[in-house]
Design an enzyme around this catalytic site. Sequence first.
Site, PDB file in Angstrom:
ATOM      1  N   HIS A  77       0.100  47.486  13.674  1.00  0.00           N
ATOM      2  CA  HIS A  77       0.757  46.411  14.034  1.00  0.00           C
ATOM      3  C   HIS A  77       0.489  45.681  15.294  1.00  0.00           C
ATOM      4  O   HIS A  77       0.277  46.521  16.086  1.00  0.00           O
ATOM      5  CB  HIS A  77       2.258  46.758  13.839  1.00  0.00           C
ATOM      6  CG  HIS A  77       2.922  45.456  13.737  1.00  0.00           C
ATOM      7  ND1 HIS A  77       3.127  44.690  14.872  1.00  0.00           N
ATOM      8  CD2 HIS A  77       3.482  44.874  12.486  1.00  0.00           C
ATOM      9  CE1 HIS A  77       4.051  43.617  14.359  1.00  0.00           C
ATOM     10  NE2 HIS A  77       4.099  43.778  13.087  1.00  0.00           N
ATOM     11  N   GLU A 108      -1.943  39.335   9.492  1.00  0.00           N
ATOM     12  CA  GLU A 108      -0.916  39.028  10.375  1.00  0.00           C
ATOM     13  C   GLU A 108      -1.416  38.220  11.668  1.00  0.00           C
ATOM     14  O   GLU A 108      -1.697  39.070  12.618  1.00  0.00           O
ATOM     15  CB  GLU A 108       0.319  40.085  10.897  1.00  0.00           C
ATOM     16  CG  GLU A 108       0.958  40.735   9.585  1.00  0.00           C
ATOM     17  CD  GLU A 108       2.069  41.310   9.991  1.00  0.00           C
ATOM     18  OE1 GLU A 108       3.285  40.978   9.498  1.00  0.00           O
ATOM     19  OE2 GLU A 108       2.326  42.128  10.788  1.00  0.00           O
TER      20      GLU A 108
HETATM   21  P1  PGA Z   1       7.812  38.348  11.614  1.00  0.00           P
HETATM   22  O1  PGA Z   1       7.230  39.745  11.687  1.00  0.00           O
HETATM   23  O2  PGA Z   1       8.254  38.015  10.172  1.00  0.00           O
HETATM   24  O3  PGA Z   1       9.223  38.508  12.345  1.00  0.00           O
HETATM   25  O4  PGA Z   1       7.111  37.210  12.179  1.00  0.00           O
HETATM   26  C1  PGA Z   1       6.305  39.894  10.753  1.00  0.00           C
HETATM   27  C2  PGA Z   1       5.689  41.381  11.261  1.00  0.00           C
HETATM   28  O5  PGA Z   1       5.443  41.352  12.602  1.00  0.00           O
HETATM   29  O6  PGA Z   1       5.286  42.289  10.665  1.00  0.00           O
END
Ligand code: PGA
Length: 264
Positions: free
Chosen positions: A104, A174
């Site tokens: 992440h 992401e």
């Molecule tokens: P968010 O987080 O939906 O708060 O942007 C997603 C993530 O970081 O996994």
Amino acid sequence: MPNNKVATKIIFGNWKMNPLTLKEAEKLFSLVAKNVSQIKNTDKKMEIVICPPFIYLEALSKIRTSKIKLGAQDAFPGDVGAFTGEVSGEMLSGLGAKYVILGHSEKRAGGETNNEVNKKIKSALAAGLRPVLCMGEGVRDPEHNYFNFVKTELEECLNGLNKNLISKVIIAYEPIWAISSTQNRKDATPADCLEMVIFIRKILSDKFRDVAGGVRIVYGGSVNEKDAGDFLQKGGVDGLLVGKASLDAKKFVEIIKICATLNK
Ligand code: PGA
């Protein structure tokens, strides 16, 4: 790139370092479980996974629900030993976790490298967990160098994995610039997502050939109940990784409902 297998949709809730107490964690989990049990089409066609902080896993695994699986937010690349402060995939598996988020951007911000993420992926697979590889660029530069960044990140994180193992990995695209915790963040669009998903699929199919189509790719970055449907329908993804909105039972259940309705 043929994707001849219909992938089971998957919705992750990444609670990050929330909530503050076990009581609140149990309340949130129970509320989501209760509401989800009333939604049709959540059985066979979709998976729902909640990833709480490590310390809540055991208690949450005792709350009865047939529809929600548990995942962790990290795992050490090894099974047991003198590693202060670490938690291994074996331990998480023993507590009932089925998935583990790895790489992440909030961990990478602390210095985690692609090489380390690669070791964690292999170790998690050996422990019987399904790794959720988070990846994505920090910025979209006008020269489009972010494509190279994503390619390198993907190749280094998946280095040494064979065809059998890759099908167990979930890729979470992401873009860091769209995550809710990023300062001055911007909304990504389903079109931004689709473009990158096509690119990722091309890299996977060059590397893993025929099995690449079966790898699930999900999108994460401030997904909420208003845009979840668009990302699922127009973003080319097999699911969503929801952070902030997963801490609000109503919003998270709504996202699951949208996914279940689209699945009909
Ligand atoms: P968010 O987080 O939906 O708060 O942007 C997603 C993530 O970081 O996994």
